[in-house]
Design a protein around this motif. Structure first.
Motif, PDB file in Angstrom:
ATOM      1  N   ASP A 179       0.622  -1.148  -0.086  1.00 18.11           N
ATOM      2  CA  ASP A 179       0.227  -0.385   0.241  1.00 18.11           C
ATOM      3  C   ASP A 179       0.617   1.292   0.485  1.00 18.11           C
ATOM      4  N   VAL A 180       2.253   1.680  -0.113  1.00 18.44           N
ATOM      5  CA  VAL A 180       2.879   2.436   0.329  1.00 18.44           C
ATOM      6  C   VAL A 180       4.003   2.094   0.599  1.00 18.44           C
ATOM      7  N   ARG A 181       5.384   3.350  -0.077  1.00 13.66           N
ATOM      8  CA  ARG A 181       6.723   2.878  -0.190  1.00 13.66           C
ATOM      9  C   ARG A 181       6.888   4.447  -0.090  1.00 13.66           C
ATOM     10  N   VAL A 182       7.806   4.066   0.944  1.00 12.51           N
ATOM     11  CA  VAL A 182       8.570   5.273   1.760  1.00 12.51           C
ATOM     12  C   VAL A 182       9.430   5.186   0.775  1.00 12.51           C
ATOM     13  N   VAL A 183       9.567   7.235   0.472  1.00 10.05           N
ATOM     14  CA  VAL A 183      10.909   7.440   0.392  1.00 10.05           C
ATOM     15  C   VAL A 183      11.761   8.534   0.218  1.00 10.05           C
ATOM     16  N   HIS A 184      13.319   8.738  -0.209  1.00 12.06           N
ATOM     17  CA  HIS A 184      13.699   9.718   0.183  1.00 12.06           C
ATOM     18  C   HIS A 184      13.581  10.721  -0.071  1.00 12.06           C
ATOM     19  N   VAL A 185      13.692  11.903   0.269  1.00 12.86           N
ATOM     20  CA  VAL A 185      13.553  13.049  -0.559  1.00 12.86           C
ATOM     21  C   VAL A 185      15.043  14.383  -0.468  1.00 12.86           C
ATOM     22  N   PRO A 186      14.951  15.345  -1.215  1.00  7.26           N
ATOM     23  CA  PRO A 186      15.802  15.848  -0.076  1.00  7.26           C
ATOM     24  C   PRO A 186      15.328  17.207   0.310  1.00  7.26           C
ATOM     25  N   ILE A 187      15.928  17.705   1.297  1.00 11.95           N
ATOM     26  CA  ILE A 187      15.093  18.996   2.228  1.00 11.95           C
ATOM     27  C   ILE A 187      14.987  20.493   1.083  1.00 11.95           C
ATOM     28  N   THR A 188      15.357  19.846   0.023  1.00  7.67           N
ATOM     29  CA  THR A 188      14.927  21.112  -0.925  1.00  7.67           C
ATOM     30  C   THR A 188      13.834  21.339  -1.620  1.00  7.67           C
ATOM     31  N   SER A 189      13.263  19.653  -1.603  1.00  4.90           N
ATOM     32  CA  SER A 189      11.856  19.297  -2.051  1.00  4.90           C
ATOM     33  C   SER A 189      10.312  18.859  -0.605  1.00  4.90           C
ATOM     34  N   GLN A 190      11.456  18.994   0.086  1.00  2.00           N
ATOM     35  CA  GLN A 190      10.624  18.557   1.319  1.00  2.00           C
ATOM     36  C   GLN A 190       9.626  19.803   1.733  1.00  2.00           C
ATOM     37  N   PHE A 191       8.567  19.869   1.221  1.00  2.85           N
ATOM     38  CA  PHE A 191       7.587  20.566   1.292  1.00  2.85           C
ATOM     39  C   PHE A 191       6.395  20.990   2.829  1.00  2.85           C
ATOM     40  N   ALA A 192       6.770  19.504   3.669  1.00  3.05           N
ATOM     41  CA  ALA A 192       5.843  19.526   4.537  1.00  3.05           C
ATOM     42  C   ALA A 192       7.080  20.521   5.522  1.00  3.05           C
ATOM     43  N   ASP A 193       8.069  21.074   4.746  1.00  2.00           N
ATOM     44  CA  ASP A 193       8.571  21.702   6.237  1.00  2.00           C
ATOM     45  C   ASP A 193       7.517  23.308   6.606  1.00  2.00           C
ATOM     46  N   ILE A 194       6.935  23.731   5.450  1.00  3.40           N
ATOM     47  CA  ILE A 194       6.224  24.753   6.010  1.00  3.40           C
ATOM     48  C   ILE A 194       5.782  24.538   6.990  1.00  3.40           C
ATOM     49  N   PHE A 195       4.750  23.458   7.967  1.00  5.86           N
ATOM     50  CA  PHE A 195       4.263  22.970   8.928  1.00  5.86           C
ATOM     51  C   PHE A 195       4.985  23.218  10.098  1.00  5.86           C
ATOM     52  N   THR A 196       5.858  22.965   9.895  1.00  7.17           N
ATOM     53  CA  THR A 196       7.412  22.045  10.918  1.00  7.17           C
ATOM     54  C   THR A 196       7.870  23.219  11.905  1.00  7.17           C
ATOM     55  N   LYS A 197       7.915  24.329  10.457  1.00  8.85           N
ATOM     56  CA  LYS A 197       9.535  25.185  10.683  1.00  8.85           C
ATOM     57  C   LYS A 197       9.337  26.542  10.242  1.00  8.85           C
ATOM     58  N   GLY A 198      10.243  27.861  10.775  1.00  8.44           N
ATOM     59  CA  GLY A 198       9.922  28.908  10.407  1.00  8.44           C
ATOM     60  C   GLY A 198      11.524  28.632   8.948  1.00  8.44           C
ATOM     61  N   LEU A 199      11.101  29.261   8.411  1.00  6.19           N
ATOM     62  CA  LEU A 199      11.720  29.268   7.615  1.00  6.19           C
ATOM     63  C   LEU A 199      12.242  30.392   6.230  1.00  6.19           C
ATOM     64  N   PRO A 200      13.107  31.120   5.734  1.00  7.27           N
ATOM     65  CA  PRO A 200      13.321  31.773   5.140  1.00  7.27           C
ATOM     66  C   PRO A 200      12.177  32.178   4.062  1.00  7.27           C
ATOM     67  N   SER A 201      11.955  32.994   3.817  1.00 15.47           N
ATOM     68  CA  SER A 201      10.754  33.838   2.824  1.00 15.47           C
ATOM     69  C   SER A 201      10.629  33.030   1.845  1.00 15.47           C
ATOM     70  N   ALA A 202      12.493  33.125   0.440  1.00 16.74           N
ATOM     71  CA  ALA A 202      12.411  32.463  -0.430  1.00 16.74           C
ATOM     72  C   ALA A 202      11.807  31.587  -0.945  1.00 16.74           C
ATOM     73  N   VAL A 203      12.663  30.367   0.571  1.00 14.91           N
ATOM     74  CA  VAL A 203      12.234  29.088   1.053  1.00 14.91           C
ATOM     75  C   VAL A 203      10.352  28.948   1.226  1.00 14.91           C
ATOM     76  N   PHE A 204      10.049  29.583   1.671  1.00 11.75           N
ATOM     77  CA  PHE A 204       8.805  29.458   2.114  1.00 11.75           C
ATOM     78  C   PHE A 204       8.343  30.043   0.830  1.00 11.75           C
ATOM     79  N   SER A 205       7.956  31.089   0.231  1.00  8.56           N
ATOM     80  CA  SER A 205       6.773  31.590  -0.973  1.00  8.56           C
ATOM     81  C   SER A 205       7.377  30.452  -1.509  1.00  8.56           C
ATOM     82  N   GLU A 206       8.232  29.711  -2.183  1.00  6.86           N
ATOM     83  CA  GLU A 206       8.428  28.523  -2.919  1.00  6.86           C
ATOM     84  C   GLU A 206       7.362  27.167  -2.520  1.00  6.86           C
TER      85      GLU A 206
END
Length: 244
Positions: free
Chosen positions: A205-232
Motif C-alpha cells: 500500500d505504501v512506499r517510503v522514499v527519501h526526498v532532499p530537503i530542498t523539496s520537502q514541502f512539509a517543512d512549511i508546517f514544522t518550522k520557520g523558513l526563509p522568505s524565498a523558501v517559504f514562498s516556493e
C-alpha cells in the motif's frame, strides 16, 4: 491591526519560544482571546495555544507577526484543479525537539491526491523523541495513517487506488526503518509505529522514499523558513493569489 505592515512569513526562522521568555503581557485576557481566534490554523495551534496560561511579551510579538502575515495574504487561497491522476503522495517532516520547554517535536504532513493538496497537519508529538530519526518516523506514521484513511475512503467511493501511496521523508534512517525487518534495541520504544508502517509497506500500500530537503514541502508546517523558501513551498502546495 488592519493598517499593519504585512509580513512575508508567519514565523521567523528563530521562533523557539519558551514559556518564561520575557515579561508577562499587560493584557493576558486579550492574548488568550486572540490566540483562541487563530486556533484553527495548524501552525498556530502548536506554537501559541500552549502559551495561553502564562503569555509573555515575545509570545504576543510572535502572534502579531502571524496576524501581519494574514493581513498580507487575505487574497490567497487553495487552488484545486482537474486531474486524470488518482495517485496519493504524502510529504512528512518533523522538527526534532523543537519545543524549548518540553523538547517535544512537531510533526507535519501534506497529502496530495492527483496533484491537489487534500489534507495537511501540524502538531506537537505526544512524547519526547530520543533522536531525529525517531521524530521523523513518528511523522511518517502520522502521514501513513492519514493516507491510509483516504485510500479506504476512495475505495468506498468506488475509486480505488491502482498504485502504492508514496510517502516522502528527508531522513535516511527513517526511510531505512520502514523496510528493515530487524527490531533494534534502540527502536523498541517506537515499536507500534514501526510495525504499523512496515505492515503497510509489506502489503504494497505504501512506499517510503527519501526526498532532499530542498523539496520537502512539509517543512512549511514544522518550522520557520526563509522568505524565498517559504514562498516556493507555499506555491508548491497550490496556495495562490487571486481569491479576494
Amino acid at each position: 491591526m488592519t493598517d499593519c505592515n504585512p509580513c512575508s512569513t508567519p514565523v521567523d526562522t528563530q521562533a523557539k519560544l519558551s514559556e518564561d521568555a520575557g515579561p508577562p503581557v499587560a493584557a493576558p485576557t486579550a492574548y488568550r482571546s486572540l490566540a483562541g481566534r487563530t486556533s484553527h490554523m495548524q501552525f498556530s495551534r502548536s506554537v501559541f495555544i500552549c502559551m495561553i496560561h502564562d503569555p509573555r511579551e515575545p509570545h504576543l510579538t510572535a502572534l502579531k507577526r502571524l496576524l501581519r502575515y494574514l493581513q498580507g495574504t487575505m487574497d490567497y487561497g487553495l487552488l484545486l484543479h482537474r486531474s486524470s491522476s488518482a495517485k496519493l503522495v504524502v510529504y512528512t517532516d518533523a522538527d526534532w525537539a523543537g519545543c524549548p520547554d518540553t523538547r517535544r517535536s512537531t510533526s507535519g504532513y501534506a497529502v496530495f491526491l492527483g496533484g491537489n493538496l487534500v489534507s495537511w497537519s501540524s502538531k506537537r508529538q505526544p512524547v519526547v523523541s530520543r533522536s531525529s530519526a525517531e521524530a521523523e518516523y513518528r511523522a511518517v506514521a502520522n502521514g501513513v495513517a492519514e493516507a491510509s484513511w483516504l485510500r479506504q475512503l476512495l475505495a468506498e467511493l468506488h475509486s480505488p487506488l491502482a498504485k502504492s501511496m508514496l510517502v516522502y521523508c528527508d531522513n535516511v534512517s527513517a526511510v531505512y526503518l520502514s523496510t528493515n525487518p530487524v527490531q533494534h534495541q534502540r527502536t523498541k520504544h517506537v515499536e507500534i509505529d514501526l510495525h504499523f508502517v512496515r505492515e503497510r509497506v509489506a502489503i504494497g500500500d505504501v512506499r517510503v522514499v527519501h526526498v532532499p530537503i530542498t523539496s520537502q514541502f512539509a517543512d512549511i508546517f514544522t518550522k520557520g523558513l526563509p522568505s524565498a523558501v517559504f514562498s516556493e513551498f507555499r506555491s508548491s502546495l497550490n496556495i495562490t493569489r487571486g481569491y479576494s
